[in-house]
Motif scaffolding. Structure first.
Motif, short mmCIF file in Angstrom:
data_model
loop_
_atom_site.label_atom_id
_atom_site.label_comp_id
_atom_site.label_asym_id
_atom_site.label_seq_id
_atom_site.Cartn_x
_atom_site.Cartn_y
_atom_site.Cartn_z
N ASP A 20 37.39 52.13 50.61
CA ASP A 20 36.68 50.80 50.94
C ASP A 20 35.35 50.75 50.30
O ASP A 20 35.02 49.58 50.00
N MET A 21 34.47 51.68 50.24
CA MET A 21 33.25 51.58 49.87
C MET A 21 33.36 51.45 48.14
O MET A 21 32.62 50.71 47.74
N ALA A 22 34.30 52.08 47.50
CA ALA A 22 34.22 51.78 46.27
C ALA A 22 34.62 50.51 45.76
O ALA A 22 34.11 49.99 44.81
N VAL A 23 35.76 49.99 46.68
CA VAL A 23 35.94 48.41 46.37
C VAL A 23 34.75 47.49 46.52
O VAL A 23 34.58 46.58 45.82
N GLY A 24 33.94 47.88 47.59
CA GLY A 24 32.98 47.18 48.09
C GLY A 24 31.93 47.13 46.90
O GLY A 24 31.12 45.99 46.35
N ILE A 25 31.61 48.09 46.35
CA ILE A 25 30.63 48.46 45.24
C ILE A 25 30.88 47.79 43.87
O ILE A 25 30.31 47.01 43.26
N ILE A 26 32.31 47.70 43.57
CA ILE A 26 32.78 46.90 42.37
C ILE A 26 32.71 45.48 42.55
O ILE A 26 32.34 44.72 41.78
N ILE A 27 33.25 45.12 44.04
CA ILE A 27 33.01 43.63 44.31
C ILE A 27 31.09 43.22 44.24
O ILE A 27 30.99 42.19 43.71
N GLY A 28 30.37 44.04 44.70
CA GLY A 28 29.03 43.58 44.80
C GLY A 28 28.54 43.53 43.44
O GLY A 28 27.75 42.56 43.19
N ALA A 29 28.90 44.56 42.34
CA ALA A 29 28.58 44.47 41.07
C ALA A 29 28.87 43.08 40.67
O ALA A 29 28.05 42.35 39.89
N SER A 30 29.93 42.72 40.75
CA SER A 30 30.56 41.57 40.08
C SER A 30 29.93 40.17 40.98
O SER A 30 29.56 39.26 40.02
N PHE A 31 29.73 40.39 42.11
CA PHE A 31 28.87 39.35 42.90
C PHE A 31 27.49 39.32 42.39
O PHE A 31 26.79 38.07 42.15
N LYS A 32 26.86 40.29 42.06
CA LYS A 32 25.58 40.34 41.57
C LYS A 32 25.61 39.46 40.27
O LYS A 32 24.43 38.59 40.02
N SER A 33 26.38 39.58 39.12
CA SER A 33 26.11 38.81 37.99
C SER A 33 26.62 37.45 38.26
O SER A 33 25.83 36.56 37.69
N ILE A 34 27.23 37.24 39.31
CA ILE A 34 27.48 35.78 39.43
C ILE A 34 26.00 35.18 40.25
O ILE A 34 25.68 34.00 40.20
N VAL A 35 25.61 35.85 41.23
CA VAL A 35 24.19 35.27 41.76
C VAL A 35 23.23 35.26 40.72
O VAL A 35 22.42 34.25 40.37
N ASP A 36 23.07 36.13 39.65
CA ASP A 36 22.13 36.21 38.66
C ASP A 36 22.33 34.97 37.95
O ASP A 36 21.15 34.27 37.57
N SER A 37 23.60 34.61 37.44
CA SER A 37 23.83 33.44 36.89
C SER A 37 23.53 32.31 37.62
O SER A 37 22.99 31.17 36.89
N LEU A 38 23.90 32.02 38.70
CA LEU A 38 23.37 31.00 39.83
C LEU A 38 22.06 30.79 39.48
O LEU A 38 21.61 29.83 39.71
N VAL A 39 21.25 31.83 39.75
CA VAL A 39 19.71 31.63 39.94
C VAL A 39 19.18 31.61 38.39
O VAL A 39 18.35 30.53 38.14
N ASN A 40 19.66 32.19 37.32
CA ASN A 40 18.86 31.97 36.13
C ASN A 40 19.49 30.68 35.33
O ASN A 40 18.86 30.14 34.32
N ASP A 41 20.69 30.23 35.44
CA ASP A 41 21.21 29.02 34.86
C ASP A 41 21.43 27.76 35.57
O ASP A 41 21.48 26.62 34.93
N ILE A 42 21.38 27.92 36.96
CA ILE A 42 21.44 26.68 37.68
C ILE A 42 20.21 26.18 38.57
O ILE A 42 19.91 25.20 38.64
N ILE A 43 19.82 27.25 39.32
CA ILE A 43 18.76 27.05 40.12
C ILE A 43 17.29 26.97 39.39
O ILE A 43 16.55 25.93 39.57
N MET A 44 16.98 27.94 38.88
CA MET A 44 15.72 28.12 38.26
C MET A 44 15.39 26.95 37.12
O MET A 44 14.28 26.46 37.01
N PRO A 45 16.16 26.52 36.27
CA PRO A 45 15.90 25.38 35.25
C PRO A 45 15.40 24.07 36.05
O PRO A 45 14.35 23.52 35.50
N PRO A 46 16.11 23.55 37.05
CA PRO A 46 15.50 22.40 37.73
C PRO A 46 14.25 22.46 38.26
O PRO A 46 13.44 21.80 38.17
#
Length: 153
Positions: A20-46
């Motif tokens: 369960d922990m391994a799956v959580g870490i893998i999903i968390g890493a993927s989620f981080k890239s989505i959040v980084d893109s949300l912040v850098n590409d969508i929220i911060m430019p406006p």
């Protein structure tokens, strides 16, 4: 010795919590890239546009050398200048806040669902014992006389 160690390691790895922990870490890493893109590409430019066409990822304070000015953070890094990258820090703080809100919403939804399921599973159990009013011991609900103090009920 190695055979026993191998067996213990296999049992540890195949334990449910580790998987369960391994799956959580893998999903968390993927989620981080989505959040980084949300912040850098969508929220911060406006936000940068509202604040006067500021690119937060390019904000820095040059510590050394002070006699040279660089047009961008990338140019300063390439030249080997010492910089404090507070724009990247602002982006990371916003990313953290978004992740914290998402995790809070997820945990709240799980707890709400768990509470609904647990309430449905609660079944009232009929009492099979009562307390003797004289000696306060637990006795059968149909008892006419307390077996401990022999009082009439």
């Amino acid at each position: 010795m190695f055979k026993n160690l191998s067996k213990e390691l296999k049992e540890f790895i195949l334990r449910g919590n580790v998987l369960d922990m391994a799956v959580g870490i893998i999903i968390g890493a993927s989620f981080k890239s989505i959040v980084d893109s949300l912040v850098n590409d969508i929220i911060m430019p406006p936000i940068g546009m509202i604040l006067g066409k500021v690119d937060f990822s390019n904000l820095y304070w040059q510590v050394a050398p002070l006699d040279v000015t660089y047009p961008s953070l990338e140019a300063a890094k390439t030249a080997g200048a010492v910089t404090v990258n507070y724009g990247a820090f602002i982006n990371n703080v916003i990313s953290f806040l978004i992740v914290a809100c998402a995790v809070f919403a997820l945990i709240k939804a799980i707890n709400t669902l768990k509470n609904k399921v647990c309430k449905e599973e609660v079944i009232e159990v009929e009492a099979t014992t009562k307390e003797c009013p004289f000696c306060c011991s637990t006795i059968a609900i149909n008892a006419k006389k307390c077996p401990n103090c022999t009082s009439e009920l």
